[in-house]
Write a protein that holds these residues in place. Sequence first.
Motif, PDB file in Angstrom:
ATOM      1  N   UNK A 154      11.200   3.755  14.320  1.00  0.00           N
ATOM      2  CA  UNK A 154      11.347   2.299  14.380  1.00  0.00           C
ATOM      3  C   UNK A 154      10.160   1.515  13.844  1.00  0.00           C
ATOM      4  N   UNK A 155       9.064   2.203  13.487  1.00  0.00           N
ATOM      5  CA  UNK A 155       7.828   1.507  13.178  1.00  0.00           C
ATOM      6  C   UNK A 155       7.464   1.560  11.695  1.00  0.00           C
ATOM      7  N   UNK A 156       6.871   0.451  11.238  1.00  0.00           N
ATOM      8  CA  UNK A 156       6.247   0.403   9.917  1.00  0.00           C
ATOM      9  C   UNK A 156       4.755   0.657  10.107  1.00  0.00           C
ATOM     10  N   UNK A 157       4.206   1.574   9.319  1.00  0.00           N
ATOM     11  CA  UNK A 157       2.832   2.023   9.515  1.00  0.00           C
ATOM     12  C   UNK A 157       2.080   1.967   8.188  1.00  0.00           C
ATOM     13  N   UNK A 158       0.848   1.453   8.221  1.00  0.00           N
ATOM     14  CA  UNK A 158      -0.034   1.442   7.048  1.00  0.00           C
ATOM     15  C   UNK A 158      -1.168   2.417   7.282  1.00  0.00           C
ATOM     16  N   UNK A 159      -1.381   3.293   6.285  1.00  0.00           N
ATOM     17  CA  UNK A 159      -2.487   4.255   6.359  1.00  0.00           C
ATOM     18  C   UNK A 159      -3.175   4.344   4.999  1.00  0.00           C
ATOM     19  N   UNK A 160      -4.435   4.765   4.956  1.00  0.00           N
ATOM     20  CA  UNK A 160      -5.100   4.970   3.666  1.00  0.00           C
ATOM     21  C   UNK A 160      -4.418   6.086   2.881  1.00  0.00           C
ATOM     22  N   UNK A 161      -4.451   5.966   1.556  1.00  0.00           N
ATOM     23  CA  UNK A 161      -3.886   6.997   0.682  1.00  0.00           C
ATOM     24  C   UNK A 161      -4.665   6.997  -0.625  1.00  0.00           C
ATOM     25  N   UNK A 162      -5.607   7.938  -0.751  1.00  0.00           N
ATOM     26  CA  UNK A 162      -6.511   7.959  -1.889  1.00  0.00           C
ATOM     27  C   UNK A 162      -5.798   8.133  -3.228  1.00  0.00           C
ATOM     28  N   UNK A 163      -4.647   8.795  -3.233  1.00  0.00           N
ATOM     29  CA  UNK A 163      -3.973   9.060  -4.497  1.00  0.00           C
ATOM     30  C   UNK A 163      -3.151   7.870  -4.999  1.00  0.00           C
ATOM     31  N   UNK A 164      -2.966   6.871  -4.172  1.00  0.00           N
ATOM     32  CA  UNK A 164      -2.208   5.686  -4.595  1.00  0.00           C
ATOM     33  C   UNK A 164      -3.141   4.738  -5.338  1.00  0.00           C
ATOM     34  N   UNK A 165      -3.404   5.058  -6.613  1.00  0.00           N
ATOM     35  CA  UNK A 165      -4.412   4.312  -7.381  1.00  0.00           C
ATOM     36  C   UNK A 165      -3.779   3.218  -8.242  1.00  0.00           C
ATOM     37  N   UNK A 166      -2.475   3.021  -8.106  1.00  0.00           N
ATOM     38  CA  UNK A 166      -1.765   1.988  -8.855  1.00  0.00           C
ATOM     39  C   UNK A 166      -1.631   0.723  -7.997  1.00  0.00           C
ATOM     40  N   UNK A 167      -0.913  -0.246  -8.504  1.00  0.00           N
ATOM     41  CA  UNK A 167      -0.733  -1.500  -7.767  1.00  0.00           C
ATOM     42  C   UNK A 167       0.476  -1.412  -6.836  1.00  0.00           C
ATOM     43  N   UNK A 168       0.415  -2.149  -5.746  1.00  0.00           N
ATOM     44  CA  UNK A 168       1.559  -2.243  -4.841  1.00  0.00           C
ATOM     45  C   UNK A 168       2.682  -3.027  -5.512  1.00  0.00           C
ATOM     46  N   UNK A 169       3.912  -2.721  -5.127  1.00  0.00           N
ATOM     47  CA  UNK A 169       5.066  -3.441  -5.664  1.00  0.00           C
ATOM     48  C   UNK A 169       5.638  -4.470  -4.697  1.00  0.00           C
ATOM     49  N   UNK A 170       5.665  -4.136  -3.429  1.00  0.00           N
ATOM     50  CA  UNK A 170       6.226  -5.078  -2.460  1.00  0.00           C
ATOM     51  C   UNK A 170       5.266  -6.250  -2.233  1.00  0.00           C
ATOM     52  N   UNK A 171       5.786  -7.420  -1.955  1.00  0.00           N
ATOM     53  CA  UNK A 171       4.915  -8.572  -1.699  1.00  0.00           C
ATOM     54  C   UNK A 171       4.105  -8.397  -0.423  1.00  0.00           C
ATOM     55  N   UNK A 172       3.023  -9.134  -0.336  1.00  0.00           N
ATOM     56  CA  UNK A 172       2.129  -9.034   0.821  1.00  0.00           C
ATOM     57  C   UNK A 172       2.863  -9.326   2.127  1.00  0.00           C
ATOM     58  N   UNK A 173       3.882 -10.174   2.058  1.00  0.00           N
ATOM     59  CA  UNK A 173       4.633 -10.509   3.274  1.00  0.00           C
ATOM     60  C   UNK A 173       5.315  -9.278   3.877  1.00  0.00           C
TER      61      UNK A 173
END
Length: 339
Positions: A70-89
Motif C-alpha cells: 500500500x505504500x509509496x517509498x523513495x530510496x537512493x539508487x546510484x544507478x539511476x543517473x538519468x532524469x526523472x519522468x514523473x512530476x514532482x507532485x
Amino acid sequence: MDGRAKAFRPRPKHAQPTEKAAKPEQRAPRAPRSGAVPAGEAPVILETAADGDYALLDCGDGEKLERYGPYRIIRPEAQAIWAKKLPAAEWAKADAVFTGDTDEEGLGRWRFPGKQLGETWRMAFDGTAYFGRFTSFRHIGVFPEQAVHWRDMAARIENADRQLKVLNLFGYTGVASLVAAKAGAHVTHVDASKKAITWARENQDLAGLADRPIRWICEDALKFVQREARRGNAYDIILLDPPAYGRGPAGEVWQLFENLPEMLDACRDILSEDPVMMTLTAYAIRASFFAMHEMMRDVFTGYGKAGLIQSGELIIREEAGDRALSTSLYSRWIAGGAQ
C-alpha cells in the motif's frame, strides 16, 4: 506486531563492512578442470514488471520511487543517473523516504511525510504473504527483481516428478524459501543472522506455511555447504545470493571475490544425481555479469550432467514507462538447457 518488531535490526545480506577488513592472504591458483565446457548464453536480461504487490513507479537523479503493497517509498539508487519522468507532485505523494547515508547499505532513517507508519506491514508475492519492514539499511525485506528467478523455480518444482530439495544460501528474510516450499519443495534455508531468520520464520507463519518442510539454519554458509558435502547430503536446486562482504555467527569473514569460487565449487559438489539448477545473484560489486558467467562455466567444466550456463542482469521495468533499472548480476546453471 509493530512494537515487537522494533527489536529486529538485521544487517542486510548486501551490507558493506563497517570497518576496513584486513587484507586477505593471496588466494592459491585454481587448478584447471578438464572435460567439456558447458554451453553458454550471455547476456540474457531477465525482467520484472509491475504487479499488484510491487511497482517501480519512476527513477532518476539518484533516487527511485517504488510501490510496496500500500505504500509509496523513495530510496537512493546510484544507478539511476538519468532524469526523472514523473512530476514532482507524484514524488511528493510518497509515504516513506529513506534519508541519511547515500552509500549502498549506508545507515540512515526513514522520514514519513504524511502520517507516521508502523515499522512493519503486510505484503505478498504471488499470494505468499510476508512482512515488509523499514530497516535502517534502507531495505524492506524483499528484492523484487528476484521475482523472475522465484517464478521459474516454482514452476520447475511444481512440474517435477518428485519432491525436490532446495538449498537457499544467504536466505535473508526467506521469501524465496517460502515460494519453494509452497510449490512443494523440501527447503533448507541458511543465513548468518539470527534476526533475519526470526523475521523469515515470522513470514512463514504469516504465509500460512508453518506445516511445510523448511529447515531454518543460522550458520556461516560456506561452512554449512562444506559440512553437507562431508555428510553426503545433496540438493536439486541451490540458490546463492551472497553479499559483497559479511560475517558469520562466529565471526567468520566473507568476501565475495575471495570466497565465491570456493563456495561455487562446494555447491557443485552437493548437487544431486538428478539436479535441476543452481542460481547465483550478485549485487553492488565491482564486476560484470560476464565475470560471473565465466566463473560458472569454469565451475561446471567437466560436470557429468548436461546443462547450460545462462548469465546477464536482472532489471525492473517502470510501471508506466519504457525505461528499466538494472539492479543486479546473475548466472545460473540449468540442467539440460533453457526450458
